[in-house]
Design an enzyme around this catalytic site. Structure first.
Site, short mmCIF file in Angstrom:
data_model
loop_
_atom_site.label_atom_id
_atom_site.label_comp_id
_atom_site.label_asym_id
_atom_site.label_seq_id
_atom_site.Cartn_x
_atom_site.Cartn_y
_atom_site.Cartn_z
N ARG A 111 11.62 -23.32 11.28
CA ARG A 111 12.63 -23.45 12.32
C ARG A 111 13.29 -24.81 12.21
O ARG A 111 12.74 -25.76 11.62
CB ARG A 111 12.00 -23.27 13.70
CG ARG A 111 11.02 -24.36 14.07
CD ARG A 111 10.27 -24.06 15.36
NE ARG A 111 11.17 -24.01 16.51
CZ ARG A 111 10.75 -23.93 17.77
NH1 ARG A 111 9.45 -23.89 18.03
NH2 ARG A 111 11.62 -23.89 18.75
N ALA A 152 12.92 -25.06 4.12
CA ALA A 152 12.51 -26.05 5.11
C ALA A 152 13.47 -26.10 6.30
O ALA A 152 14.49 -25.42 6.33
CB ALA A 152 12.39 -27.42 4.45
N HIS A 153 13.13 -26.95 7.27
CA HIS A 153 13.90 -27.02 8.51
C HIS A 153 15.34 -27.48 8.27
O HIS A 153 15.61 -28.30 7.41
CB HIS A 153 13.21 -27.95 9.52
CG HIS A 153 13.08 -29.36 9.06
ND1 HIS A 153 12.06 -29.79 8.24
CD2 HIS A 153 13.84 -30.45 9.30
CE1 HIS A 153 12.20 -31.08 8.00
NE2 HIS A 153 13.27 -31.52 8.63
N ASN A 154 16.25 -26.87 9.05
CA ASN A 154 17.68 -27.22 9.07
C ASN A 154 18.43 -26.83 7.81
O ASN A 154 19.60 -27.22 7.63
CB ASN A 154 17.90 -28.72 9.32
CG ASN A 154 17.34 -29.19 10.65
OD1 ASN A 154 17.03 -28.37 11.51
ND2 ASN A 154 17.19 -30.48 10.82
N SER A 177 17.35 -29.76 5.42
CA SER A 177 18.77 -30.06 5.64
C SER A 177 19.64 -29.88 4.40
O SER A 177 20.77 -30.37 4.38
CB SER A 177 18.94 -31.48 6.20
OG SER A 177 18.28 -31.62 7.44
#
Length: 305
Positions: free
Chosen positions: A203, A224-226, A244
């Site tokens: 998330r 991974a996140h973002n 990201s």
């Protein structure tokens, strides 16, 4: 239409070498001409330039796009292939059937709070849908999946063992004790996305992790996140994305490639298998190697070794 036998019945769809005189098969490359010349199949989906590699008594079904036609025909033969893991003989609890009358459950499915599941969705055995999840219509979820904090669009397929919406690897390093950063974002899987078995999608921290419409992700991929992935991307097995990273539309990534964090990958980019991407990549590029470089430069480097 070429067959003189108007009562011809075809019972299955098989490979060139396994097909019998009751099966259909396909041929999409002259690399398989040895198998095709000896196939026993009664009919073959192929293209005009390849039909010469088939026995005379084999019915040639010439099409413009062989693999697309094969997909359509195989779904006619095996309409339940995508849901054959569901245990139709083990019924969910009466409470689940009352809450979601238009959803098909396997056994031992657990549903948490604030969960919405659209009609005609199918969920395999031992899957856990935790809190704050919205699953739209006509989705297919396999067995042993865990989903939390996610929005899932129509016609999404998630294969066995996936973990979606788990908190990401975000922390502030400290000499005495690392401090975890709270992750409060979501995972968004847009319409038509497919996630392969045992993949993980974290998330977002503050913003969301997003997988664009009709993107297909293979087995054992980590996102991974973002991370933001565009539409119609194809990502092969064991690819890893650091936090990201942003991908455009129609990106193709070969197996075991790694994408560093906070990078921007443009539209229509192709990344070779095993590559390590450590810099931004502009639109319409082809790269390979570690670190990843333009494909022509990679080939030149290999020749000079």
């Amino acid at each position: 239409g070429d067959s003189k036998n108007k009562n011809l019945i075809i019972y299955g769809f098989e490979s060139l070498s396994n097909a019998t005189n009751q099966d259909m098969t396909f041929l999409n490359s002259n690399k398989y001409k040895n198998e095709s010349l000896n196939t026993k199949a009664v009919a073959c989906i192929t293209s005009p330039n390849l039909s010469k590699f088939l026995p005379e008594n084999c019915i040639k079904l010439n099409v413009k796009n062989v693999l697309y036609s094969v997909t359509l025909v195989s779904k006619m033969f095996y309409p339940k292939a995508e849901t054959d893991y569901l245990d139709k003989y083990l019924q969910p609890s009466d409470k689940l059937k009352d809450l979601y009358p238009n959803v098909l459950f396997g056994s031992n499915v657990l549903i948490g709070k604030n969960v919405v599941i659209g009609k005609n969705t199918e969920i395999g055995s031992n899957t856990i849908i935790e809190s704050n999840v919205h699953i739209a219509e006509n989705c297919i979820l396999g067995s042993f999946i865990t989903i939390k904090s996610s929005l899932i669009g129509n016609n999404v397929h998630i294969q066995d063992g996936c973990k979606i919406g788990v908190k990401g690897f975000g922390f502030i390093p400290n000499k005495s004790k690392n401090i975890r950063t709270p992750h409060t974002g979501k995972v968004i899987l847009e319409e038509g996305v497919e996630i392969g078995a045992n993949s993980t999608i974290d998330r977002g921290s503050l913003s969301d992790t997003i997988i664009g419409k009709n993107t297909f992700i293979d087995n054992q991929v980590h996102i991974a996140h973002n991370v933001k992935i565009g539409k119609n991307c194809m990502i092969a097995g064991q690819v890893g994305f650091a936090g990201s990273a942003t991908l455009g539309d129609n990106v193709v990534i070969g197996g075991q490639a790694g994408i560093s964090g906070h990078l921007k990958i443009g539209n229509n980019v192709k990344i070779g298998g095993g590559s390590g991407v450590v810099n931004d990549i502009p639109d319409n590029s082809q790269v390979m190697g570690y670190p990843a470089v333009p494909l022509r430069e990679f080939i030149k480097q290999r020749k000079n070794k």
